[in-house]
Design an enzyme around this catalytic site. Structure first.
Site, short mmCIF file in Angstrom:
data_model
loop_
_atom_site.label_atom_id
_atom_site.label_comp_id
_atom_site.label_asym_id
_atom_site.label_seq_id
_atom_site.Cartn_x
_atom_site.Cartn_y
_atom_site.Cartn_z
N PRO A 10 4.06 -22.00 107.78
CG PRO A 10 3.78 -21.64 105.50
CD PRO A 10 3.09 -21.46 106.82
CG ASN A 11 9.06 -22.76 105.03
OD1 ASN A 11 9.47 -23.88 104.76
ND2 ASN A 11 8.34 -22.05 104.19
NE ARG A 18 12.03 -19.54 106.52
CZ ARG A 18 10.92 -18.84 106.65
NH1 ARG A 18 10.38 -18.66 107.84
NH2 ARG A 18 10.34 -18.34 105.61
CE1 TYR A 23 11.24 -14.71 108.43
CE2 TYR A 23 12.86 -15.91 107.11
CZ TYR A 23 11.67 -15.20 107.20
OH TYR A 23 10.91 -14.98 106.08
CG ASN A 74 4.77 -15.50 111.80
OD1 ASN A 74 4.39 -15.32 110.65
ND2 ASN A 74 6.04 -15.39 112.17
CB ALA A 77 4.72 -18.09 102.81
CD GLU A 98 -0.86 -9.85 109.94
OE1 GLU A 98 -1.94 -9.20 110.01
OE2 GLU A 98 -0.17 -9.87 108.91
CG HIS A 100 4.51 -10.62 109.81
ND1 HIS A 100 4.16 -11.81 109.23
CD2 HIS A 100 3.44 -9.81 109.74
CE1 HIS A 100 2.91 -11.71 108.80
NE2 HIS A 100 2.44 -10.52 109.11
NE ARG A 107 12.03 -10.59 104.10
CZ ARG A 107 11.72 -11.85 104.44
NH1 ARG A 107 10.95 -12.09 105.49
NH2 ARG A 107 12.19 -12.85 103.72
NE ARG A 111 9.45 -12.01 101.78
CZ ARG A 111 9.45 -13.35 101.80
NH1 ARG A 111 8.59 -13.98 102.56
NH2 ARG A 111 10.31 -14.03 101.08
C1 DHK Z 1 7.73 -15.37 107.93
C2 DHK Z 1 7.74 -15.93 106.70
O1 DHK Z 1 7.99 -17.23 106.55
C3 DHK Z 1 7.55 -15.14 105.48
O2 DHK Z 1 6.94 -15.88 104.44
C4 DHK Z 1 6.78 -13.85 105.73
C5 DHK Z 1 7.31 -13.96 108.15
C6 DHK Z 1 7.38 -13.11 106.91
C7 DHK Z 1 8.02 -13.37 109.35
O3 DHK Z 1 8.71 -12.36 109.24
O4 DHK Z 1 7.86 -13.91 110.45
O5 DHK Z 1 6.81 -13.06 104.57
#
Ligand code: DHK
Length: 144
Positions: A10-11, A18, A23, A74, A77, A98, A100, A107, A111
């Site tokens: 998500p996101n 974002r 990121y 990835n 959340a 995995e 991130h 953080r 997390r």
């Molecule tokens: C991405 C997210 O959206 C967070 O919810 C994770 C992860 C970290 C990332 O660092 O890619 O906590």
């Protein structure tokens, strides 16, 4: 040619817009293009997916069971909450890496725990979107 499914939670569809201070400025389309280019050099085929829904990610993992030799994921959340995604990954027989983008350990404490790490063969965090490329290089080593 080994096929790797690259799954995003998500996101991550908003990557680039974002919280760019966390990121980065690259979009998910940029990441997909970089992965496709590197995969070609490494002799891998990739399929790139994103879902904002937990069940959607579970179904993408089920699809990977039929079509992929490795998963780069990835879960965003859902990393920190989803037993369903962990259970789905346990049904997949190939390597799972995995990724991130951010260094989750620097953080918030919520997390710091990952359900997915209980299944992952490797975890990459804090290398920005380069983490996806690092994961593909590792996949090439594991499946080559
Ligand atoms: C991405 C997210 O959206 C967070 O919810 C994770 C992860 C970290 C990332 O660092 O890619 O906590």
């Amino acid at each position: 040619m080994p096929t790797i499914h690259i799954l995003n939670g998500p996101n991550l569809n908003l990557l680039g817009k974002r919280q760019p201070e966390v990121y980065g400025h690259e979009t998910l389309a940029d990441v997909e293009a970089a992965c496709t280019a590197l995969a070609g050099e490494l002799g891998l085929t990739t399929a790139f997916h994103q879902s904002n829904h937990e069940g959607g990610i579970v179904e993408l993992i089920h699809a990977a069971r039929e079509a992929a030799q490795g998963i780069v994921i990835n879960p965003a959340a859902y990393t920190h909450t989803s037993v369903a995604i962990l259970d789905a990954l346990h049904t997949f027989e190939g390597p799972v890496i995995e990724v991130h983008i951010s260094n989750v350990h620097r953080r918030e404490s919520f997390r710091h725990h990952s359900y997915v790490s209980l299944r992952a063969d490797g975890v990459i965090a804090g290398f920005g979107t380069d983490g996806y490329l690092m994961a593909l290089r590792r996949m090439a080593r594991l499946l080559g």
